[in-house]
Motif scaffolding. Structure first.
Motif, mmCIF file in Angstrom:
data_model
loop_
_atom_site.group_PDB
_atom_site.id
_atom_site.type_symbol
_atom_site.label_atom_id
_atom_site.label_comp_id
_atom_site.label_asym_id
_atom_site.label_seq_id
_atom_site.Cartn_x
_atom_site.Cartn_y
_atom_site.Cartn_z
ATOM 1 N N PRO A 175 -44.770 -49.009 -29.861
ATOM 2 C CA PRO A 175 -43.632 -49.788 -29.360
ATOM 3 C C PRO A 175 -43.095 -50.818 -30.358
ATOM 4 N N ALA A 176 -43.940 -51.277 -31.304
ATOM 5 C CA ALA A 176 -43.485 -52.254 -32.297
ATOM 6 C C ALA A 176 -42.892 -51.588 -33.533
ATOM 7 N N LEU A 177 -42.710 -50.267 -33.497
ATOM 8 C CA LEU A 177 -42.266 -49.523 -34.674
ATOM 9 C C LEU A 177 -40.913 -50.018 -35.175
ATOM 10 N N MET A 178 -40.824 -50.216 -36.492
ATOM 11 C CA MET A 178 -39.573 -50.532 -37.171
ATOM 12 C C MET A 178 -39.066 -49.253 -37.819
ATOM 13 N N LEU A 179 -37.782 -48.978 -37.707
ATOM 14 C CA LEU A 179 -37.219 -47.718 -38.173
ATOM 15 C C LEU A 179 -36.169 -47.952 -39.249
ATOM 16 N N SER A 180 -36.291 -47.208 -40.343
ATOM 17 C CA SER A 180 -35.271 -47.216 -41.393
ATOM 18 C C SER A 180 -34.844 -45.785 -41.663
ATOM 19 N N ARG A 181 -33.567 -45.493 -41.502
ATOM 20 C CA ARG A 181 -33.021 -44.185 -41.845
ATOM 21 C C ARG A 181 -32.426 -44.256 -43.251
ATOM 22 N N ARG A 206 -31.515 -42.862 -53.596
ATOM 23 C CA ARG A 206 -32.211 -42.845 -52.305
ATOM 24 C C ARG A 206 -33.659 -43.317 -52.455
ATOM 25 N N LEU A 207 -34.285 -42.995 -53.589
ATOM 26 C CA LEU A 207 -35.613 -43.515 -53.840
ATOM 27 C C LEU A 207 -35.582 -45.033 -53.905
ATOM 28 N N GLY A 208 -34.542 -45.580 -54.514
ATOM 29 C CA GLY A 208 -34.385 -47.030 -54.535
ATOM 30 C C GLY A 208 -34.260 -47.610 -53.146
ATOM 31 N N ASN A 209 -33.579 -46.901 -52.245
ATOM 32 C CA ASN A 209 -33.443 -47.370 -50.864
ATOM 33 C C ASN A 209 -34.802 -47.393 -50.156
ATOM 34 N N VAL A 210 -35.611 -46.362 -50.408
ATOM 35 C CA VAL A 210 -36.945 -46.313 -49.808
ATOM 36 C C VAL A 210 -37.779 -47.501 -50.271
ATOM 37 N N TYR A 211 -37.798 -47.744 -51.575
ATOM 38 C CA TYR A 211 -38.643 -48.801 -52.122
ATOM 39 C C TYR A 211 -38.097 -50.195 -51.817
ATOM 40 N N GLU A 212 -36.809 -50.312 -51.591
ATOM 41 C CA GLU A 212 -36.276 -51.612 -51.173
ATOM 42 C C GLU A 212 -36.804 -51.990 -49.790
ATOM 43 N N VAL A 213 -36.871 -51.007 -48.890
ATOM 44 C CA VAL A 213 -37.458 -51.251 -47.567
ATOM 45 C C VAL A 213 -38.917 -51.671 -47.714
ATOM 46 N N MET A 214 -39.651 -50.964 -48.536
ATOM 47 C CA MET A 214 -41.077 -51.259 -48.696
ATOM 48 C C MET A 214 -41.301 -52.608 -49.374
ATOM 49 N N ARG A 215 -40.472 -52.948 -50.363
ATOM 50 C CA ARG A 215 -40.595 -54.265 -51.015
ATOM 51 C C ARG A 215 -40.351 -55.388 -50.023
ATOM 52 N N SER A 216 -39.323 -55.224 -49.192
ATOM 53 C CA SER A 216 -39.008 -56.249 -48.196
ATOM 54 C C SER A 216 -40.150 -56.409 -47.192
ATOM 55 N N ASP A 217 -40.687 -55.295 -46.733
ATOM 56 C CA ASP A 217 -41.820 -55.354 -45.805
ATOM 57 C C ASP A 217 -43.028 -56.026 -46.450
ATOM 58 N N LEU A 218 -43.287 -55.671 -47.698
ATOM 59 C CA LEU A 218 -44.440 -56.227 -48.403
ATOM 60 C C LEU A 218 -44.328 -57.741 -48.517
ATOM 61 N N SER A 219 -43.158 -58.226 -48.897
ATOM 62 C CA SER A 219 -42.959 -59.679 -49.007
ATOM 63 C C SER A 219 -43.187 -60.353 -47.666
ATOM 64 N N ALA A 220 -42.673 -59.736 -46.601
ATOM 65 C CA ALA A 220 -42.768 -60.347 -45.274
ATOM 66 C C ALA A 220 -44.210 -60.402 -44.782
#
Length: 333
Positions: free
Chosen positions: A285-291, A306-320
């Protein structure tokens, strides 16, 4: 395109992998690990920062690797997808090094440098057991830093199984955050495919694999189809049987509240992502979704944009998550 004579020979490295349950520090000879990195175009590292060995789990010898950073801020454990192996994840290895993450990765049974019949598994529980054993071993050996986990396709399904079966506590017994990259649930075409499986599984053990040269990274697709000696040329019918059983299990699981990020390409033709997204949202239920618009299935081998888009999501999550962990440590929570 490489001829058969030019393909890298995996057997010297397989035979040189030391048993890490006996001793952790020794690794396969540097000349062999360097040849492996060069063939798969993995990031080069200083001596001692990349080690390879094996770990017995669930009746298999599991090829296990780790990359360390001298100034690491966290550890990440990676689980690859069906037909894959760690050698195909060079971009993610590079991402981890850029983000100062120690990385633990392993080849699933029947994949890469691990033992087992090619691409076969009899029960997905074996995958989950292997992951749990590797994770436990890694937590004992790597620095006491926050843990994260990432799983591509079948690797995502394995991580989901681990969470739903063991109910770990995020940041304690389990990772702070789990990234599910195009995770497997139902494959594309499952409605028709399962009936074909019902008809043929009693008569054949495997069927020839069809390599599809589509997607946004044709160089990667051609390498996998023609130049990767660790690729299975067949689909295991036993694996499909195990998948069918696992689907019945996971779709009956009760929801589990855990920090999970699902990253999914909208051009994925391998999994039925339109079905899988709401299914995973129910399970977590707490799932965050990125398309990722226009991305195909193998997200860490996408086009640069598109690879940059994937890693931007992961970088943001990592910082948070690291900031939240630091705040919690300071307040004693």
């Amino acid at each position: 395109m490489k001829t058969t004579k030019e393909l890298w020979n995996s057997y010297p490295l397989r035979n040189a992998l030391p048993d890490w349950r006996i001793r952790w520090q020794p690794s396969a000879p540097e000349a062999l690990t360097q040849a492996y990195r060069q063939y798969y175009r993995l990031p080069d590292v200083e001596a001692g920062q990349h080690r390879m060995g094996k770990l017995e789990s669930a009746g298999f010898d599991i090829a296990l690797q780790y990359w360390t950073c001298p100034d690491a801020v966290a550890n990440l454990i990676l689980v690859h997808g069906y037909y894959d192996h760690v050698g195909l994840y060079g971009s993610l290895i590079g991402f981890c090094r850029a983000q100062r993450l120690n990385l633990v990765a392993f080849d699933l049974p029947g994949h890469g440098l691990s033992s087992g019949e090619a691409a076969r598994i009899d029960d997905f529980d074996q995958y989950e057991t292997v992951f749990a054993d590797v994770f436990q071993q890694a937590k004992q050996q790597l620095p006491a830093l926050p843990w994260l986990a990432a799983g591509q396709s079948t690797g995502g399904a394995i991580l989901a199984s681990y969470l739903l079966k063991r109910h770990p506590v995020a940041g304690q017994s389990g990772p702070l955050l789990v990234w599910l990259l195009a995770p497997l649930l139902r494959p594309a075409g499952w409605r028709s495919g399962r009936w074909i499986h019902t008809l043929v599984h009693r008569f054949v053990a495997r069927v020839p694999r069809r390599f599809v040269l589509n997607g946004n990274n044709r160089v990667f697709a051609e390498f996998v189809a023609s130049s990767d000696p660790l690729q299975s040329r067949y689909l295991s019918v036993h694996w499909v049987t195990a998948l069918k059983r696992w689907l019945g299990w996971i779709e009956r699981r009760s929801p589990f509240d855990y920090p999970v990020r699902m990253i999914q390409g909208t051009a994925d033709q391998t999994v039925d992502w339109r079905y899988n997204i709401p299914a995973y949202q129910r399970l977590f239920p707490a799932l965050m979704l990125s398309r990722i618009v226009g991305a195909h299935h193998h997200l860490v081998n996408e086009s640069p944009e598109r690879l940059g888009n994937v890693y931007e999501v992961m970088r943001s999550d990592l910082s948070a998550v690291l900031a939240a962990q630091e705040t919690a440590s300071k307040t004693g929570q």
